[in-house]
Design an enzyme around this catalytic site. Structure first.
Site, PDB file in Angstrom:
ATOM      1  N   TYR A  57      -1.270  -0.293  10.225  1.00 24.22           N
ATOM      2  CA  TYR A  57      -1.464  -0.674   8.814  1.00 24.22           C
ATOM      3  C   TYR A  57      -0.225  -0.281   8.010  1.00 24.22           C
ATOM      4  CZ  TYR A  57      -3.485  -1.009   4.144  1.00 24.22           C
ATOM      5  OH  TYR A  57      -3.716  -1.351   2.826  1.00 24.22           O
TER       6      TYR A  57
ATOM      7  N   SER B 137       0.861  -1.194   0.000  1.00 18.79           N
ATOM      8  CA  SER B 137       0.000   0.000   0.000  1.00 18.79           C
ATOM      9  C   SER B 137       0.892   1.237   0.000  1.00 18.79           C
ATOM     10  CB  SER B 137      -0.864   0.035   1.264  1.00 18.79           C
ATOM     11  OG  SER B 137      -1.400   1.334   1.468  1.00 18.79           O
TER      12      SER B 137
HETATM   13  N1  LIG Z   1      -8.751  -0.838  -1.287  1.00 12.82           N
HETATM   14  C1  LIG Z   1      -7.714  -0.013  -1.230  1.00 12.82           C
HETATM   15  O1  LIG Z   1      -7.854   1.208  -1.357  1.00 12.82           O
HETATM   16  C2  LIG Z   1      -6.329  -0.557  -1.031  1.00 12.82           C
HETATM   17  C3  LIG Z   1      -5.249   0.305  -1.199  1.00 12.82           C
HETATM   18  C4  LIG Z   1      -3.960  -0.183  -1.006  1.00 12.82           C
HETATM   19  C5  LIG Z   1      -3.767  -1.500  -0.672  1.00 12.82           C
HETATM   20  N2  LIG Z   1      -4.851  -2.320  -0.501  1.00 12.82           N
HETATM   21  C6  LIG Z   1      -4.571  -3.728  -0.148  1.00 12.82           C
HETATM   22  O2  LIG Z   1      -5.171  -4.557  -1.123  1.00 12.82           O
HETATM   23  C7  LIG Z   1      -5.537  -5.796  -0.536  1.00 12.82           C
HETATM   24  C8  LIG Z   1      -7.001  -6.071  -0.833  1.00 12.82           C
HETATM   25  O3  LIG Z   1      -7.772  -5.044  -0.244  1.00 12.82           O
HETATM   26  P1  LIG Z   1      -9.307  -4.809  -0.603  1.00 12.82           P
HETATM   27  O4  LIG Z   1      -9.542  -3.355  -0.533  1.00 12.82           O
HETATM   28  O5  LIG Z   1      -9.687  -5.557  -1.839  1.00 12.82           O
HETATM   29  O6  LIG Z   1      -9.999  -5.444   0.699  1.00 12.82           O
HETATM   30  P2  LIG Z   1     -11.299  -6.324   0.811  1.00 12.82           P
HETATM   31  O7  LIG Z   1     -11.728  -6.209   2.248  1.00 12.82           O
HETATM   32  O8  LIG Z   1     -12.298  -5.994  -0.249  1.00 12.82           O
HETATM   33  O9  LIG Z   1     -10.750  -7.800   0.563  1.00 12.82           O
HETATM   34  C9  LIG Z   1      -9.906  -8.427   1.457  1.00 12.82           C
HETATM   35  C10 LIG Z   1     -10.143  -9.925   1.357  1.00 12.82           C
HETATM   36  O10 LIG Z   1      -9.238 -10.572   2.257  1.00 12.82           O
HETATM   37  C11 LIG Z   1      -9.943 -11.600   2.930  1.00 12.82           C
HETATM   38  N3  LIG Z   1      -9.318 -11.903   4.212  1.00 12.82           N
HETATM   39  C12 LIG Z   1      -9.310 -11.146   5.352  1.00 12.82           C
HETATM   40  N4  LIG Z   1      -8.701 -11.807   6.345  1.00 12.82           N
HETATM   41  C13 LIG Z   1      -8.297 -12.996   5.837  1.00 12.82           C
HETATM   42  C14 LIG Z   1      -7.628 -14.115   6.370  1.00 12.82           C
HETATM   43  N5  LIG Z   1      -7.245 -14.152   7.661  1.00 12.82           N
HETATM   44  N6  LIG Z   1      -7.381 -15.173   5.559  1.00 12.82           N
HETATM   45  C15 LIG Z   1      -7.785 -15.150   4.262  1.00 12.82           C
HETATM   46  N7  LIG Z   1      -8.446 -14.130   3.702  1.00 12.82           N
HETATM   47  C16 LIG Z   1      -8.698 -13.060   4.480  1.00 12.82           C
HETATM   48  C17 LIG Z   1     -11.365 -11.063   3.093  1.00 12.82           C
HETATM   49  O11 LIG Z   1     -12.308 -12.123   3.308  1.00 12.82           O
HETATM   50  C18 LIG Z   1     -11.570 -10.330   1.780  1.00 12.82           C
HETATM   51  O12 LIG Z   1     -12.147 -11.162   0.787  1.00 12.82           O
HETATM   52  C19 LIG Z   1      -5.229  -5.668   0.958  1.00 12.82           C
HETATM   53  O13 LIG Z   1      -3.974  -6.262   1.230  1.00 12.82           O
HETATM   54  C20 LIG Z   1      -5.185  -4.175   1.165  1.00 12.82           C
HETATM   55  O14 LIG Z   1      -4.395  -3.807   2.276  1.00 12.82           O
HETATM   56  C21 LIG Z   1      -6.118  -1.880  -0.689  1.00 12.82           C
END
Ligand SMILES: NC(=O)c1ccc[n+]([C@@H]2O[C@H](COP(=O)([O-])OP(=O)(O)OC[C@H]3O[C@@H](n4cnc5c(N)ncnc54)[C@H](O)[C@@H]3O)[C@@H](O)[C@H]2O)c1
Length: 251
Positions: free
Chosen positions: A162, A139
């Site tokens: 985070y 991130s």
């Molecule tokens: N959305 C954003 O703006 C953003 C920005 C930068 C980085 N990210 C990173 O991208 C990745 C995905 O984020 P997102 O926004 O799609 O989130 P999201 O909440 O939509 O998806 C996260 C997924 O991870 C799964 N998960 C959570 N805990 C888990 C566990 N213990 N074991 C297995 N699966 C698990 C959840 O069930 C979910 O399906 C993350 O690593 C997040 O930190 C997101």
């Protein structure tokens, strides 16, 4: 005939952890569009981000060593090989550090850091002897602090833990790139900027104003980076952190 498209993932087997989520589903789409057979690994019962979507899930809890190993074994039994693993599962936390509980702190590190470690170790073992590609989702907050001005007086802000967890993901990416190179496993990170997900209008406005490309990210913006890092197009790239943030960290 030899496949000449270096971005092709034909005959490759991939796993995306957290594949039911917002970015996870986009990584699944992108890898599939490039020809891979993709397994969606997620918590049992995880709701799909795209409502109504029904996909078979490989159950995994990335914080649990046995669950991770069972998921890898399930994919190997079903597909006979493993070429690509996307460590995408992760959680955010938006409450003030002053009132942080240790349970919250530990949970973020468990999922975002320990999860990447356990999955990388198990996936790398399964990729031998052919080699493969591991992609870690970090991130911008692993590179820079959240800018508190964009959160206004909402009381919400991305958290210290985070950021620490995502810096850890970037550090582990480099560590494993070096230590798995001999096994022909490339390890790279993707660093997404903020992705639009119906956040409060003031936040979207502030975020957009601070982004050189003038908008928040869309999950679709991320999948090309994953295809590149998973494919032969990046055959000499390892330990890299590919920042896909509309220029957020460029100034
Ligand atoms: N959305 C954003 O703006 C953003 C920005 C930068 C980085 N990210 C990173 O991208 C990745 C995905 O984020 P997102 O926004 O799609 O989130 P999201 O909440 O939509 O998806 C996260 C997924 O991870 C799964 N998960 C959570 N805990 C888990 C566990 N213990 N074991 C297995 N699966 C698990 C959840 O069930 C979910 O399906 C993350 O690593 C997040 O930190 C997101």
């Amino acid at each position: 005939m030899k496949n000449k498209n270096p971005f092709s993932l034909k005959d490759k087997v991939a796993v995306v952890t957290g594949g039911q989520g917002q970015l996870g589903a986009a990584f699944v789409d992108g890898l599939e569009a490039a020809g891979a057979r993709v397994f969606v690994a997620d918590l049992p019962g995880a709701k799909p981000f795209r409502r109504g979507e029904k996909r078979k899930i490989v159950p995994i809890d990335v914080t649990d060593e046995h669950s991770v190993e069972a998921a890898v074994a399930q994919v190997r039994r079903a597909a006979g090989r493993l070429d690509i693993w996307v460590n995408n599962a992760g959680i955010g936390l938006f409450t003030p550090f002053e009132t942080r509980t240790m349970a919250e702190f530990d949970r973020v590190l468990d999922i975002n850091v320990k999860g990447v470690f356990l999955c990388t170790r198990a996936a790398a073992k399964a990729m031998a002897p052919r080699g493969g590609a591991i992609i870690n989702i970090a991130s911008v907050y692993g590179l820079v602090s959240p800018d508190p001005r964009i959160y206004g007086d909402s009381g919400r802000n991305s958290s210290e833990v985070y950021g620490a967890s995502k810096s850890g993901v970037i550090a582990m990416t480099r560590y494993f790139a070096v230590h798995l190179a001999k096994k022909n496993i490339r390890v790279n990170a993707i660093t997404p900027g903020g992705i639009f997900n119906h956040q409060a209008p003031f936040f979207v406005k502030n975020y957009t104003a601070r982004t050189p490309l003038g908008r928040m990210g869309h999950e679709r913006d991320m999948s090309g980076a994953a295809v590149y890092l998973a494919s032969d197009a990046s055959s000499y790239v390892t330990g890299h952190n590919l920042v896909v943030d509309g220029g957020w960290t460029a100034w």
